[in-house]
Scaffold this active site. Sequence first.
Site, PDB file in Angstrom:
ATOM      1  N   PHE A  41       0.826  -1.218   0.000  1.00  0.00           N
ATOM      2  CA  PHE A  41       0.000   0.000   0.000  1.00  0.00           C
ATOM      3  C   PHE A  41       0.859   1.267   0.000  1.00  0.00           C
ATOM      4  O   PHE A  41       0.881   2.021  -0.980  1.00  0.00           O
ATOM      5  CB  PHE A  41      -0.948  -0.083   1.213  1.00  0.00           C
ATOM      6  CG  PHE A  41      -1.571   1.204   1.650  1.00  0.00           C
ATOM      7  CD1 PHE A  41      -2.153   2.062   0.719  1.00  0.00           C
ATOM      8  CD2 PHE A  41      -1.608   1.556   2.995  1.00  0.00           C
ATOM      9  CE1 PHE A  41      -2.749   3.254   1.130  1.00  0.00           C
ATOM     10  CE2 PHE A  41      -2.199   2.730   3.416  1.00  0.00           C
ATOM     11  CZ  PHE A  41      -2.760   3.587   2.482  1.00  0.00           C
TER      12      PHE A  41
ATOM     13  N   ASN B 295       8.365  -9.544  -1.256  1.00  0.00           N
ATOM     14  CA  ASN B 295       8.186 -11.001  -1.329  1.00  0.00           C
ATOM     15  C   ASN B 295       6.756 -11.362  -1.721  1.00  0.00           C
ATOM     16  O   ASN B 295       6.398 -12.536  -1.767  1.00  0.00           O
ATOM     17  CB  ASN B 295       8.568 -11.681  -0.005  1.00  0.00           C
ATOM     18  CG  ASN B 295       7.662 -11.297   1.151  1.00  0.00           C
ATOM     19  OD1 ASN B 295       6.711 -10.545   0.961  1.00  0.00           O
ATOM     20  ND2 ASN B 295       7.953 -11.812   2.320  1.00  0.00           N
TER      21      ASN B 295
ATOM     22  N   GLN C 108       9.808  -0.072   3.746  1.00  0.00           N
ATOM     23  CA  GLN C 108       8.366  -0.067   4.024  1.00  0.00           C
ATOM     24  C   GLN C 108       7.823  -1.474   4.234  1.00  0.00           C
ATOM     25  O   GLN C 108       6.694  -1.635   4.685  1.00  0.00           O
ATOM     26  CB  GLN C 108       7.593   0.557   2.841  1.00  0.00           C
ATOM     27  CG  GLN C 108       8.092   1.913   2.413  1.00  0.00           C
ATOM     28  CD  GLN C 108       7.874   2.975   3.466  1.00  0.00           C
ATOM     29  OE1 GLN C 108       6.832   3.005   4.098  1.00  0.00           O
ATOM     30  NE2 GLN C 108       8.868   3.825   3.673  1.00  0.00           N
TER      31      GLN C 108
ATOM     32  N   ALA D  50       6.793  -4.814   5.730  1.00  0.00           N
ATOM     33  CA  ALA D  50       6.571  -5.260   7.109  1.00  0.00           C
ATOM     34  C   ALA D  50       5.355  -6.163   7.170  1.00  0.00           C
ATOM     35  O   ALA D  50       4.524  -6.168   6.257  1.00  0.00           O
ATOM     36  CB  ALA D  50       6.356  -4.057   8.032  1.00  0.00           C
ATOM     37  N   GLN D  51       5.284  -6.885   8.266  1.00  0.00           N
ATOM     38  CA  GLN D  51       4.049  -7.546   8.636  1.00  0.00           C
ATOM     39  C   GLN D  51       3.285  -6.438   9.371  1.00  0.00           C
ATOM     40  O   GLN D  51       3.661  -6.055  10.484  1.00  0.00           O
ATOM     41  CB  GLN D  51       4.396  -8.741   9.535  1.00  0.00           C
ATOM     42  CG  GLN D  51       3.246  -9.665   9.866  1.00  0.00           C
ATOM     43  CD  GLN D  51       2.139  -8.987  10.630  1.00  0.00           C
ATOM     44  OE1 GLN D  51       1.078  -8.697  10.061  1.00  0.00           O
ATOM     45  NE2 GLN D  51       2.358  -8.692  11.884  1.00  0.00           N
TER      46      GLN D  51
ATOM     47  N   TYR E  61       3.458  -6.308  17.489  1.00  0.00           N
ATOM     48  CA  TYR E  61       3.717  -5.368  16.394  1.00  0.00           C
ATOM     49  C   TYR E  61       4.304  -4.054  16.930  1.00  0.00           C
ATOM     50  O   TYR E  61       5.310  -3.549  16.419  1.00  0.00           O
ATOM     51  CB  TYR E  61       2.410  -5.096  15.632  1.00  0.00           C
ATOM     52  CG  TYR E  61       2.521  -4.007  14.608  1.00  0.00           C
ATOM     53  CD1 TYR E  61       3.029  -4.265  13.335  1.00  0.00           C
ATOM     54  CD2 TYR E  61       2.128  -2.702  14.903  1.00  0.00           C
ATOM     55  CE1 TYR E  61       3.145  -3.256  12.401  1.00  0.00           C
ATOM     56  CE2 TYR E  61       2.236  -1.695  13.970  1.00  0.00           C
ATOM     57  CZ  TYR E  61       2.745  -1.966  12.720  1.00  0.00           C
ATOM     58  OH  TYR E  61       2.859  -0.961  11.800  1.00  0.00           O
TER      59      TYR E  61
ATOM     60  N   GLU F 153     -10.888  -5.219  22.699  1.00  0.00           N
ATOM     61  CA  GLU F 153     -10.175  -5.259  23.966  1.00  0.00           C
ATOM     62  C   GLU F 153      -8.870  -4.462  23.813  1.00  0.00           C
ATOM     63  O   GLU F 153      -8.167  -4.611  22.812  1.00  0.00           O
ATOM     64  CB  GLU F 153      -9.860  -6.712  24.306  1.00  0.00           C
ATOM     65  CG  GLU F 153      -9.625  -6.916  25.777  1.00  0.00           C
ATOM     66  CD  GLU F 153      -9.312  -8.357  26.086  1.00  0.00           C
ATOM     67  OE1 GLU F 153      -8.484  -8.576  26.968  1.00  0.00           O
ATOM     68  OE2 GLU F 153      -9.885  -9.231  25.408  1.00  0.00           O
TER      69      GLU F 153
HETATM   70  C1  UD1 Z   1      -3.685   1.099  13.399  1.00  0.00           C
HETATM   71  C2  UD1 Z   1      -2.989   0.208  12.398  1.00  0.00           C
HETATM   72  C3  UD1 Z   1      -1.678  -0.278  12.888  1.00  0.00           C
HETATM   73  C4  UD1 Z   1      -0.895   0.888  13.409  1.00  0.00           C
HETATM   74  C5  UD1 Z   1      -1.678   1.447  14.545  1.00  0.00           C
HETATM   75  C6  UD1 Z   1      -0.946   2.506  15.273  1.00  0.00           C
HETATM   76  C7  UD1 Z   1      -4.308  -1.014  10.792  1.00  0.00           C
HETATM   77  C8  UD1 Z   1      -5.118  -2.240  10.545  1.00  0.00           C
HETATM   78  N1  UD1 Z   1      -3.815  -0.893  12.038  1.00  0.00           N
HETATM   79  O1  UD1 Z   1      -4.356   0.402  14.416  1.00  0.00           O
HETATM   80  O2  UD1 Z   1      -0.967  -0.929  11.867  1.00  0.00           O
HETATM   81  O3  UD1 Z   1       0.365   0.547  13.821  1.00  0.00           O
HETATM   82  O4  UD1 Z   1      -2.830   2.006  13.991  1.00  0.00           O
HETATM   83  O5  UD1 Z   1      -1.466   2.631  16.546  1.00  0.00           O
HETATM   84  O6  UD1 Z   1      -4.099  -0.190   9.941  1.00  0.00           O
HETATM   85  N2  UD1 Z   1     -12.894   0.167  14.074  1.00  0.00           N
HETATM   86  C9  UD1 Z   1     -14.275   0.163  14.016  1.00  0.00           C
HETATM   87  N3  UD1 Z   1     -14.868  -0.659  13.109  1.00  0.00           N
HETATM   88  C10 UD1 Z   1     -14.170  -1.463  12.258  1.00  0.00           C
HETATM   89  C11 UD1 Z   1     -12.742  -1.434  12.316  1.00  0.00           C
HETATM   90  C12 UD1 Z   1     -12.153  -0.615  13.242  1.00  0.00           C
HETATM   91  O7  UD1 Z   1     -14.956   0.873  14.769  1.00  0.00           O
HETATM   92  O8  UD1 Z   1     -14.797  -2.169  11.453  1.00  0.00           O
HETATM   93  C13 UD1 Z   1     -12.249   1.052  15.084  1.00  0.00           C
HETATM   94  C14 UD1 Z   1     -11.288   0.296  15.984  1.00  0.00           C
HETATM   95  O9  UD1 Z   1     -11.926  -0.277  17.083  1.00  0.00           O
HETATM   96  C15 UD1 Z   1     -10.348   1.414  16.373  1.00  0.00           C
HETATM   97  C16 UD1 Z   1     -10.374   2.373  15.182  1.00  0.00           C
HETATM   98  O10 UD1 Z   1     -11.504   2.004  14.414  1.00  0.00           O
HETATM   99  O11 UD1 Z   1     -10.844   2.110  17.507  1.00  0.00           O
HETATM  100  C17 UD1 Z   1      -9.141   2.265  14.320  1.00  0.00           C
HETATM  101  O12 UD1 Z   1      -8.921   0.896  14.012  1.00  0.00           O
HETATM  102  P1  UD1 Z   1      -7.801   0.425  12.944  1.00  0.00           P
HETATM  103  O13 UD1 Z   1      -8.035   1.070  11.644  1.00  0.00           O
HETATM  104  O14 UD1 Z   1      -7.740  -1.035  13.006  1.00  0.00           O
HETATM  105  O15 UD1 Z   1      -6.493   1.105  13.482  1.00  0.00           O
HETATM  106  P2  UD1 Z   1      -5.719   1.036  14.879  1.00  0.00           P
HETATM  107  O16 UD1 Z   1      -6.327   0.114  15.827  1.00  0.00           O
HETATM  108  O17 UD1 Z   1      -5.580   2.451  15.309  1.00  0.00           O
END
Ligand code: UD1
Length: 301
Positions: free
Chosen positions: A15, A35, A74, A76-77, A141, A267
């Site tokens: 991305f 990869n 860039q 990473a897992q 992570y 959680e």
């Molecule tokens: C993200 C990144 C992570 C990064 C981190 C830094 C992703 C998947 N994760 O996690 O790589 O290192 O920030 O802190 O990009 N949510 C909803 N509904 C959904 C999905 C998510 O309400 O269907 C909420 C989640 O509960 C969360 C917020 O949206 O409160 C953001 O979630 P997400 O996009 O997964 O990001 P982070 O948890 O912040």
Amino acid sequence: MAQDETVIVTGGAGFIGSHLVDRLVLNNEVRVLDNFSTGSHTNLNSAAEVIETDLRDEDATERALQDVDTVFHQAAQVSVTRSVEQPQESFSNNLGATLNILEKARKNDFRVVLASSCAIYGAPDETPIAESHPKDPRSPYGLEKLTVDRYARLYNDLYDVETVALRYFNVYGPRQSGGDYSGVISIFKEQAENGKPLTVEGDGDQTRDFVHVDDVVRANLLAAETNHIGAAYNVGTGTTVTIRELAEQIRDVSGSDSEITHVEGREGDVKKSQADIGRIRNRMGFEPNVTLSKGLRSLLD
Ligand code: UD1
């Protein structure tokens, strides 16, 4: 950044990496190392040379990293969830590869710009979050990214390798893949486009600093040039939005009639996140260009 350099983008089929490649090929020789575990051939820019390799493979990486000026690391897992499910695999991906690249930089003398993450701060005590904020990662992570970030500084201190670590906040934009392991914007986008309910987890009052991938690319270009090396920088917008407001904006911009529903919260979810971008602004002149509403319009229109 300077022109006519030879640069490498690891994760250049992913991305963020692929957007960086699109910008770099305009005036540089670009080599992509990927990869293809999560990266996609459809993201590849045809002007770039592509080497399919695993960055943990020392010999292959050694050959690929010859005669290069800058490496943008860039690859990473990137999934927090997956790191919790499979910590060893995540460790090996995120740390094995990074250390391999830093070792080659020590020998071959090139700059390394590394992707770090705001996940290193864990659940912050206060926002906006400055770089000096205590680090308390809550996932494998986050701990891996903190280690990457600290190795970058150490390699500069101990061996004079030119390193810059960029702590990305919540990055979004075209090519972010949907699905369970993806970021909330691409999940809401997919839901809105398919007329499904937008699933807000918990009360939706949690906040995030969403930064558009074009701004992340510009931060990388500045990092390739800066004299302020051996340091780490937040990359965000300095602004914040609640997840509930985000869902409403996405529904409005996409013209979808999806409902917004609340599902069980995560959680250990981070309640508040917002970058303090004073350091990158002062030292590199970085300003975010893409507001959330502009970014969402271009993504969803
Ligand atoms: C993200 C990144 C992570 C990064 C981190 C830094 C992703 C998947 N994760 O996690 O790589 O290192 O920030 O802190 O990009 N949510 C909803 N509904 C959904 C999905 C998510 O309400 O269907 C909420 C989640 O509960 C969360 C917020 O949206 O409160 C953001 O979630 P997400 O996009 O997964 O990001 P982070 O948890 O912040």
